[in-house]
Design an enzyme around this catalytic site. Structure first.
Site, PDB file in Angstrom:
ATOM      1  NE  ARG A  95      41.272  19.700  33.635  1.00 19.48           N
ATOM      2  CZ  ARG A  95      40.884  20.585  32.728  1.00 19.48           C
ATOM      3  NH1 ARG A  95      41.159  20.378  31.463  1.00 19.48           N
ATOM      4  NH2 ARG A  95      40.219  21.678  33.087  1.00 19.48           N
ATOM      5  CB  ALA A 113      41.384  32.511  41.926  1.00 20.07           C
ATOM      6  CG  ASN A 171      37.026  31.814  25.604  1.00 21.63           C
ATOM      7  OD1 ASN A 171      37.425  32.983  25.612  1.00 21.63           O
ATOM      8  ND2 ASN A 171      36.276  31.296  26.570  1.00 21.63           N
ATOM      9  NE  ARG A 202      73.384  29.616  57.006  1.00 24.02           N
ATOM     10  CZ  ARG A 202      73.484  29.268  58.295  1.00 24.02           C
ATOM     11  NH1 ARG A 202      74.551  28.626  58.732  1.00 24.02           N
ATOM     12  NH2 ARG A 202      72.504  29.573  59.126  1.00 24.02           N
ATOM     13  CG  ASP A 249      43.210  28.411  35.012  1.00 24.41           C
ATOM     14  OD1 ASP A 249      42.790  29.467  34.499  1.00 24.41           O
ATOM     15  OD2 ASP A 249      42.688  27.300  34.797  1.00 24.41           O
TER      16      ASP A 249
HETATM   17  C1  UD1 Z   1      37.642  28.068  30.507  1.00 28.70           C
HETATM   18  C2  UD1 Z   1      36.636  28.505  29.450  1.00 28.70           C
HETATM   19  C3  UD1 Z   1      37.131  28.049  28.079  1.00 28.70           C
HETATM   20  C4  UD1 Z   1      38.502  28.606  27.817  1.00 28.70           C
HETATM   21  C5  UD1 Z   1      39.470  28.261  28.958  1.00 28.70           C
HETATM   22  C6  UD1 Z   1      40.757  29.015  28.777  1.00 28.70           C
HETATM   23  C7  UD1 Z   1      34.438  28.515  30.506  1.00 28.70           C
HETATM   24  C8  UD1 Z   1      33.153  27.773  30.660  1.00 28.70           C
HETATM   25  N1  UD1 Z   1      35.358  27.935  29.730  1.00 28.70           N
HETATM   26  O1  UD1 Z   1      37.647  26.638  30.488  1.00 28.70           O
HETATM   27  O2  UD1 Z   1      36.233  28.485  27.069  1.00 28.70           O
HETATM   28  O3  UD1 Z   1      38.989  28.109  26.592  1.00 28.70           O
HETATM   29  O4  UD1 Z   1      38.923  28.628  30.236  1.00 28.70           O
HETATM   30  O5  UD1 Z   1      41.736  28.658  29.723  1.00 28.70           O
HETATM   31  O6  UD1 Z   1      34.578  29.584  31.038  1.00 28.70           O
HETATM   32  N2  UD1 Z   1      36.623  28.937  38.294  1.00 28.70           N
HETATM   33  C9  UD1 Z   1      35.977  29.500  39.372  1.00 28.70           C
HETATM   34  N3  UD1 Z   1      34.789  28.971  39.765  1.00 28.70           N
HETATM   35  C10 UD1 Z   1      34.186  27.932  39.124  1.00 28.70           C
HETATM   36  C11 UD1 Z   1      34.867  27.373  38.017  1.00 28.70           C
HETATM   37  C12 UD1 Z   1      36.064  27.905  37.615  1.00 28.70           C
HETATM   38  O7  UD1 Z   1      36.470  30.439  39.980  1.00 28.70           O
HETATM   39  O8  UD1 Z   1      33.109  27.532  39.555  1.00 28.70           O
HETATM   40  C13 UD1 Z   1      37.934  29.495  37.895  1.00 28.70           C
HETATM   41  C14 UD1 Z   1      39.046  28.476  37.969  1.00 28.70           C
HETATM   42  O9  UD1 Z   1      39.697  28.568  39.208  1.00 28.70           O
HETATM   43  C15 UD1 Z   1      39.966  28.895  36.841  1.00 28.70           C
HETATM   44  C16 UD1 Z   1      39.050  29.581  35.847  1.00 28.70           C
HETATM   45  O10 UD1 Z   1      37.853  29.885  36.534  1.00 28.70           O
HETATM   46  O11 UD1 Z   1      40.936  29.807  37.295  1.00 28.70           O
HETATM   47  C17 UD1 Z   1      38.767  28.716  34.635  1.00 28.70           C
HETATM   48  O12 UD1 Z   1      38.113  27.520  35.065  1.00 28.70           O
HETATM   49  P1  UD1 Z   1      38.430  26.132  34.405  1.00 28.70           P
HETATM   50  O13 UD1 Z   1      37.569  25.117  35.058  1.00 28.70           O
HETATM   51  O14 UD1 Z   1      39.872  25.889  34.380  1.00 28.70           O
HETATM   52  O15 UD1 Z   1      37.876  26.393  32.928  1.00 28.70           O
HETATM   53  P2  UD1 Z   1      38.362  25.711  31.603  1.00 28.70           P
HETATM   54  O16 UD1 Z   1      37.749  24.362  31.502  1.00 28.70           O
HETATM   55  O17 UD1 Z   1      39.812  25.810  31.480  1.00 28.70           O
HETATM   56 CA    CA Z   2      41.455  26.388  32.828  1.00 34.37          CA
END
Ligand code: UD1
Ligand code: CA
Length: 456
Positions: free
Chosen positions: A20, A14, A171, A335, A107
Site C-alpha cells: 500500500r 519487518a 490490536n 557548509r 511498521d
Molecule cells: C497486523 C495485525 C493486526 C493489527 C495490525 C496493527 C496480523 C495478522 N494482523 O495487521 O491485527 O491490527 O498489524 O498494525 O498480525 N510481516 C512480516 N512477514 C509477513 C507479514 C508481515 O514480517 O509475512 C511484518 C510486516 O513487515 C509488518 C508487520 O509484520 O511490519 C505487520 O504486517 P502487516 O501486513 O502490515 O499487518 P497488518 O495487516 O497491518
Molecule cells: Ca501494518
C-alpha cells in the site's frame, strides 16, 4: 517475574513489502523524522536492554539489512511473506526457552518504552496484548471479548463480520508471551482465513483454548500504536511525532512562532530564550545556545550556534559552528568545517566552506569563501571569491587580522594576505599581499576622448 524480564528477547517483524506504500523501497526503510521506520523501533527495542533483538526481514532482503550495518541484532530471513505468524515461526528457533518474547512491528515506529515495560510485566503469566480504542474507519484486527470481558480472540478486519467491525478495541500488533508457550501455539496456526496467511493474532484463541488468561495493556498515547500502511498514514505519524518534539522544545524554554511549522529530524538542544520562527528544519545534532534567534525558513544540520547569535531568514547550514553574537544571513550558506568567531557576520548570498572566520570579521555580500583562515576584524567586500580549486586539488587562503579585501577580488590560492593589508577592489591576487600595504592588480583607467556610440 523479574527473572523473565531479565531474559527478554524481542522479535521485530519487518519482512513485509508494504504494497500500500506503492513504492520500490521496503516499507520499513521509509523514513519518519528523517530515519527509517525500523531505526525508530530498534532504538526503542535497544532501550529495553533485551538479551537479543531478532529482526525478521525478507522483502527487499539485503537492502533492509545493509541499511543497518552497525545494529547489534540477529537478522532472521523469512523466505516468503506468509504472514505475521510465519514471521515469528522463522525467528523462534533462535530464542531461548526461558525467555519472554516481545513482538514488535517494523511498521509501528513510535511505540514507547514504558508502554512495552507494562505489557511485558503483564505477559509473564501467559500472554499480553497491546490494544487501543480506535474510531471505526480503520482496518486493525478487532479484539473479541466474552461476556465477562475476557479476551477471546482477535479477528482480522478482512475476516470480521460487519458487527465485529464495529468493535472499537483493536490490536496494535504488539504482543508478549513466554517463548515456551509460543512454541506450542505457532505450529498450530493455519492459513484458513481471508488472506491465506498464518496470522500471529490467532495465537490468542489458542492461548484461551489452553486455559491461559490473556492480559491487555494500552499505550499512553495513540500515536505509539499507529501503524504505517500507506503514505497517508506516514504523513499523519510524522506530524504526531513533530508535534511532540515541538512540545518538548517549548517545555524546555524555546519559543516557537508556530509549533505546527517546525521539523526536527535528529536531536536538538536549546538554551534559554531561544526563538525559532516558522518553517525551520533541524537535522542531525543541533545545539543552540541562550538567546539565539532563528529566522523563518532555515535548514540547520549538525551545527552549533552559540549564545546571542541571529540566524536570519532562509539560511542553510551544515556542519558549522557559529560563535556568540554572530549574525548569519538572510540567504547565507555555511557548509561543513565553517567556524565563525564571536560577532562575525556572514550576509546574503555568501557561501562559506571549511574556513575559520575570526571574531568581528564581516563577509556581508555575495561571496564564496572556501578553505580559508581569516583573522579577526577582517572586512571582506562584496563579491570576493577564494579560487581554492585548480581542477585537481584544493588550496588554502590565509588572511591576517584587520585586513581589508576590496570588492570583487579573486584570491587565487594558495595565497596569503598579511595582517592589516589592503587589497584594492577588483584585484586578482595571485601572489601574497604583504602586511600593512595596499596591493592591487588593476589595468590603469583611461578615457577615450571624442568616442561616439554607434548609431542605429
Ligand atoms: C497486523 C495485525 C493486526 C493489527 C495490525 C496493527 C496480523 C495478522 N494482523 O495487521 O491485527 O491490527 O498489524 O498494525 O498480525 N510481516 C512480516 N512477514 C509477513 C507479514 C508481515 O514480517 O509475512 C511484518 C510486516 O513487515 C509488518 C508487520 O509484520 O511490519 C505487520 O504486517 P502487516 O501486513 O502490515 O499487518 P497488518 O495487516 O497491518
Ligand atoms: Ca501494518
Amino acid at each position: 517475574m523479574q527473572g523473565l524480564l531479565s531474559s527478554l528477547e524481542i522479535i521485530v517483524l519487518a519482512a513485509g513489502q508494504g504494497r500500500r506504500m506503492a513504492s520500490a523501497r521496503p516499507k520499513v526503510l521509509h523514513t519518519l523524522a528523517g530515519r527509517p521506520l525500523l531505526a525508530h523501533v530498534l532504538d526503542t527495542a535497544t532501550a529495553l536492554a533485551p538479551r537479543a533483538i531478532h529482526v525478521v526481514y525478507g522483502h527487499g532482503g539485503d537492502r533492509v539489512r545493509d541499511s543497518f550495518p552497525e545494529a547489534q541484532v540477529d537478522w532472521v530471513m523469512q523466505p516468503s511473506q506468509k504472514g505475521t505468524g510465519d514471521a515469528v515461526r522463522c525467528a523462534l528457533p533462535r530464542l531461548d526457552d526461558q525467555s519472554l518474547a516481545l513482538v514488535l512491528l517494523g511498521d509501528v515506529p513510535l511505540i514507547g518504552r514504558d508502554t512495552l515495560k507494562t505489557l511485558c510485566e503483564r505477559a509473564v503469566n501467559g500472554a499480553a496484548l497491546l490494544t487501543f480504542e480506535a474510531s471505526h474507519d480503520n482496518q486493525y484486527g478487532r479484539i473479541v471479548r466474552d461476556a465477562q470481558g475476557l479476551v477471546e480472540r482477535i479477528v482480522e478486519w478482512r475476516d470480521a463480520t460487519p458487527e465485529q467491525r464495529l468493535i472499537r478495541e483493536v490490536n496494535s500488533g504488539v504482543l508478549a508471551a513466554p517463548v515456551a508457550r509460543l512454541r506450542h501455539w505457532i505450529p498450530r496456526l493455519t492459513s484458513a482465513n481471508a488472506q491465506g496467511e498464518l496470522y500471529l493474532t490467532d495465537v490468542i484463541a489458542l492461548a484461551v483454548a489452553d486455559g491461559i488468561a490473556v492480559a491487555t495493556a494500552s499505550p499512553a498515547r495513540v500515536a505509539e500504536v499507529e501503524g504505517v500502511n500507506s503514505r497517508a498514514d506516514l504523513a499523519v505519524l510524522e506530524r504526531a511525532y513533530q508535534d511532540e518534539r515541538a512540545q518538548t522544545l517549548m517545555a524546555s524554554g524555546a519559543q516557537l512562532m508556530d509549533p505546527g511549522r517546525i521539523d526536527v529530524r535528529g536531536s536538538i538542544v536549546t538554551g534559554r530564550d531561544v526563538l525559532i520562527d516558522v518553517n525551520c528544519v533541524f537535522e542531525g545534532r543541533v545545539e543552540i545556545g541562550d538567546d539565539v534567534h532563528i529566522g523563518p525558513h532555515c535548514v540547520i544540520r549538525d551545527s552549533r550556534i552559540a549564545s546571542g547569535a541571529r540566524i536570519e531568514a532562509h539560511s542553510v547550514m551544515d556542519g558549522a559552528e557559529v560563535g556568540a553574537g554572530c549574525v548569519v544571513g538572510p540567504f547565507a550558506r555555511l557548509r561543513p568545517g565553517t567556524v565563525l568567531g564571536a560577532r562575525a557576520r556572514v550576509g546574503n548570498f555568501v557561501e562559506v566552506k571549511a574556513s575559520q572566520v575570526g571574531a568581528n570579521s564581516k563577509i556581508n555580500h555575495l561571496s564564496y569563501v572556501g578553505d580559508a583562515s581569516i583573522g579577526a576584524r577582517v572586512n571582506i567586500g562584496a563579491g570576493v571569491i577564494t579560487c581554492n580549486y585548480d581542477g585537481a586539488r584544493k588550496h588554502r587562503t590565509v588572511i591576517g587580522d584587520d585586513a581589508f579585501i576590496g570588492s570583487d577580488t579573486q584570491l587565487v590560492a594558495p595565497v596569503e594576505v598579511g595582517a592589516g593589508a589592503t587589497v584594492g577592489a577588483g584585484t586578482t591576487l595571485t601572489k601574497d599581499a604583504p602586511a600593512g600595504e595596499l596591493t592591487l592588480s588593476r589595468v590603469a583607467q583611461k578615457t577615450v576622448n571624442g568616442w561616439r556610440r554607434p548609431e542605429k
